[in-house]
Design a protein around this motif. Structure first.
Motif, short mmCIF file in Angstrom:
data_model
loop_
_atom_site.label_atom_id
_atom_site.label_comp_id
_atom_site.label_asym_id
_atom_site.label_seq_id
_atom_site.Cartn_x
_atom_site.Cartn_y
_atom_site.Cartn_z
N ALA A 283 57.76 5.53 26.57
CA ALA A 283 58.74 5.96 25.73
C ALA A 283 58.73 7.46 26.12
CB ALA A 283 58.42 6.01 24.10
N ALA A 284 57.86 7.74 26.65
CA ALA A 284 57.87 9.47 27.26
C ALA A 284 58.30 9.54 28.70
CB ALA A 284 56.38 10.10 27.28
N ALA A 285 58.62 8.63 29.30
CA ALA A 285 59.06 8.24 30.67
C ALA A 285 60.46 8.82 30.84
CB ALA A 285 58.79 7.24 31.33
N ASN A 286 60.83 9.85 31.68
CA ASN A 286 62.19 10.19 32.14
C ASN A 286 62.49 9.51 33.29
OD1 ASN A 286 64.52 11.59 32.30
ND2 ASN A 286 63.89 13.61 32.72
N VAL A 287 63.36 8.53 33.42
CA VAL A 287 63.51 7.45 34.54
C VAL A 287 65.02 7.85 34.83
CG1 VAL A 287 63.58 5.14 35.24
CG2 VAL A 287 61.94 5.95 33.71
N VAL A 288 65.38 8.14 36.20
CA VAL A 288 66.56 8.05 36.93
C VAL A 288 66.75 6.79 37.79
CG1 VAL A 288 66.86 10.48 36.32
CG2 VAL A 288 66.22 9.99 38.39
N LEU A 289 67.98 6.64 38.02
CA LEU A 289 68.32 5.63 38.98
C LEU A 289 68.75 6.16 40.20
CD1 LEU A 289 70.03 2.83 36.86
CD2 LEU A 289 67.67 2.87 37.81
N THR A 290 68.37 6.20 41.19
CA THR A 290 68.56 6.87 42.65
C THR A 290 69.42 5.80 43.52
OG1 THR A 290 66.84 8.39 42.48
CG2 THR A 290 68.04 7.79 44.86
N PRO A 291 70.74 5.92 43.70
CA PRO A 291 71.41 4.89 44.57
C PRO A 291 70.78 4.48 45.83
CG PRO A 291 72.94 6.47 43.41
CD PRO A 291 71.47 7.08 43.22
N VAL A 292 70.75 3.38 46.42
CA VAL A 292 70.35 3.02 47.78
C VAL A 292 71.57 2.39 48.49
CG1 VAL A 292 68.90 1.34 49.00
CG2 VAL A 292 67.93 2.85 46.95
N LEU B 99 54.70 -5.18 36.39
CA LEU B 99 53.83 -4.35 35.85
C LEU B 99 53.77 -3.03 36.63
CD1 LEU B 99 52.29 -4.60 32.95
CD2 LEU B 99 50.42 -4.59 34.33
N TYR B 100 54.28 -1.98 36.18
CA TYR B 100 54.53 -0.71 37.24
C TYR B 100 53.03 -0.18 37.42
CZ TYR B 100 55.83 3.73 38.76
OH TYR B 100 56.02 4.75 39.88
N ARG B 101 52.92 -0.15 38.80
CA ARG B 101 51.64 0.35 39.37
C ARG B 101 51.92 1.58 40.46
NH1 ARG B 101 48.13 -0.91 35.75
NH2 ARG B 101 47.57 -3.21 35.34
N GLY B 102 53.14 1.95 40.33
CA GLY B 102 53.62 2.87 41.31
C GLY B 102 53.02 4.24 40.86
N ALA B 103 53.35 5.34 41.48
CA ALA B 103 52.92 6.65 41.41
C ALA B 103 53.93 7.87 40.90
CB ALA B 103 52.11 7.33 42.60
N ALA B 104 55.16 7.29 41.24
CA ALA B 104 56.37 8.42 40.97
C ALA B 104 56.59 8.69 39.56
CB ALA B 104 57.49 7.91 41.68
N ILE B 105 56.38 7.81 38.65
CA ILE B 105 56.38 7.72 37.14
C ILE B 105 55.43 7.45 36.44
CG2 ILE B 105 58.09 7.07 35.42
CD1 ILE B 105 59.92 6.03 37.54
N PRO B 106 54.20 8.37 36.33
CA PRO B 106 53.02 8.13 35.68
C PRO B 106 53.08 7.52 34.33
CG PRO B 106 53.28 10.62 36.03
CD PRO B 106 54.24 9.50 36.75
N GLN B 107 54.16 7.96 33.51
CA GLN B 107 54.18 7.54 32.14
C GLN B 107 54.31 6.06 32.12
OE1 GLN B 107 56.13 9.89 33.43
NE2 GLN B 107 55.75 11.83 32.54
N LEU B 108 54.76 5.41 33.10
CA LEU B 108 55.11 3.77 33.18
C LEU B 108 53.83 3.19 33.61
CD1 LEU B 108 58.73 3.42 34.62
CD2 LEU B 108 57.77 3.19 32.26
N ALA B 109 52.67 4.00 34.14
CA ALA B 109 51.49 3.11 34.42
C ALA B 109 51.26 2.02 33.39
CB ALA B 109 50.50 3.92 34.81
N LEU C 39 63.90 3.16 41.30
CA LEU C 39 63.72 3.96 39.83
C LEU C 39 62.89 5.31 40.32
CD1 LEU C 39 64.28 1.14 38.91
CD2 LEU C 39 62.46 1.42 36.99
N ASP C 40 63.14 6.44 39.76
CA ASP C 40 62.51 7.52 40.15
C ASP C 40 62.37 8.55 38.64
OD1 ASP C 40 62.37 7.50 43.10
OD2 ASP C 40 64.38 8.20 43.13
N ALA C 41 61.52 9.45 39.01
CA ALA C 41 61.26 10.38 37.75
C ALA C 41 62.49 11.28 37.91
CB ALA C 41 59.78 11.17 37.89
N GLY C 42 62.75 11.43 36.35
CA GLY C 42 64.04 12.41 36.20
C GLY C 42 63.33 14.05 36.26
#
Length: 428
Positions: free
Chosen positions: A74-83, A355-365, A425-428
């Protein structure tokens, strides 16, 4: 049709089917959502995943990897980066050894490569043998661990049957159709619930998802029938054996059972529209499209040296989610969902993610990221170490018609819409 690459975005990775009674469509808009007139309205108490499948050969030990507690999606600020903008993107994959290229399968039969600074390039054309028709077409794509072979799942234009094929991959990333080798053909009684997902698991073996064969309500009761591939996740070693095009792994749960197909890994599924293995633990997460009332996410832990899901019964069609459905089906040993939601404002056809295991959006870990084809937006819920699901939250308002997710080699997530877009999916 291949559309253009959105070049400003593709600095990408340099860093690093709707429910209804008899016409369910994944992915297809405007579903019918009427449920069965005779379905019971209550179910036996749901068995937690850690104690489920007591009558099945499943290993249900807890994950062996100790991980930090899940963060707060709920604390994640996620933006969509077009590819890129493509025509009917339906599966996303990466080829080992070629990590800066995204491979995308398009439902009408093309596979394209998205490379930094380049326009999308067609690397395989199957449009003469398959086409996008309702839930049919090219549905799944994955690459072997060595990057030298690709695995695809498509329905043919003749009878609508499912074909799993292996295709050699050249050094330049082209999939050499002249070397195509058919591994498996599964007859489909109807045009829907084909599943079609292909995953190369953490053990290097190939996992194949098939729906229950279609129509509505599992009329042939294939979901719990161990004599058919329908309604199952299969596990095969694509190495040819003396008796066929592939080898059945000796530790598959039903090997030696004369009343079951030895390829079966998990069963009791209606239309698994994307399943994935947690890259940190090997646990299995399955999103199964519901009938008329519920969408669900189920979990099966890794154990005994194998990924999760071996021998697990996910319940369909004795149950839709955790609610009793076909009363003539056995109800014992079921692993019930860790998360489910009703049809209506939240959607009607789940699209599973990771299940999110990336580093760009730590609130989604430690959060499971997914969507619903019938409702715009990307959602998530935290998953604790003992697979307790937290509250579901919306991360974004877009896109709509989400057909698939993809997990990059660095753990970051991508999403595609059947309407054409591919995003990171990127951090906003």
């Amino acid at each position: 049709m291949v559309r253009r690459l959105l070049a400003p975005v593709f600095a990408l990775a340099l860093v690093g089917a709707c429910s209804d009674d008899d016409d369910e469509s994944t992915p297809v808009p405007s579903p019918v959502t009427s449920g069965p007139a005779t379905a019971p309205t209550t179910a036996p108490a749901a068995t937690s995943p850690t104690s489920a499948a007591t009558t099945d050969p499943a290993d249900t030990t807890a994950p062996s990897t100790t991980l930090p507690p899940p963060a707060d999606p709920a604390a994640a600020n996620v933006v969509l980066t077009p590819v890129a903008e493509l025509d009917q993107p339906i599966a996303i994959a990466w080829r080992p050894g070629d990590e800066q290229t995204i491979y995308v399968a398009q439902q009408h039969g093309l596979v394209v490569a998205l490379r930094p600074g380049s326009e999308p390039a067609v690397v395989l054309d199957l449009t003469d043998v398959t086409s996008a028709d309702n839930e049919q077409g090219l549905l799944g794509l994955a690459f072997a661990e060595d990057g030298g072979r690709a695995y695809l799942n498509y329905t043919d234009d003749d009878a609508g049957n499912s074909h799993v094929v292996e295709v050699p991959v050249a050094d330049d990333g082209t999939l050499a159709r002249d070397g195509l080798r058919e591994l498996l053909v599964v007859e489909q009684p109807y045009s829907n619930h084909n599943g079609g997902h292909v995953v190369v698991g953490p053990d290097g073996l190939v996992y194949l998802g098939f729906g229950d064969g279609g129509d509505g309500g599992d009329p042939h009761r294939y979901g719990l029938d161990l004599t058919t591939h329908l309604g199952k996740i299969l596990r095969i070693d694509p190495t040819p054996s003396s008796g066929g095009a592939y080898t059945v792994p000796a530790d598959n749960p039903f090997v030696g059972d004369g009343n079951a197909r030895p390829e079966i890994w998990s069963y009791g599924l209606r239309n698994p529209w994307r399943f994935s293995f947690d890259r940190a633990t090997g646990d299995l997460y399955v999103a199964d499209v519901g009938q008329g009332d519920l969408e669900e996410v189920s979990w099966a832990p890794a154990g005994g040296g194998t990924p999760g899901g071996g021998g697990v019964n996910f319940g369909w069609s004795a149950f839709e989610g955790s609610v009793a459905y076909n009363q003539d089906q056995p109800i014992g040993g079921v692993t019930f969902p860790i998360h489910e939601y009703p049809h209506g404002d939240l959607g009607c056809s789940i699209t599973g993610g990771y299940l999110y295991r990336g580093a760009a959006i730590p609130q989604l870990a430690g959060a499971y990221v997914f969507a619903d084809y019938c409702t715009s937006g990307i959602r998530a819920f935290a998953v604790s170490a003992d697979a307790q699901a937290g509250e579901e939250v919306f991360l974004t308002e877009d896109p709509g018609e989400v057909s698939t997710f993809g997990e990059a080699p660095d753990g970051e997530l991508y999403v595609a819409s059947l309407g054409g877009g591919v995003w990171r999916l990127d951090a906003g």
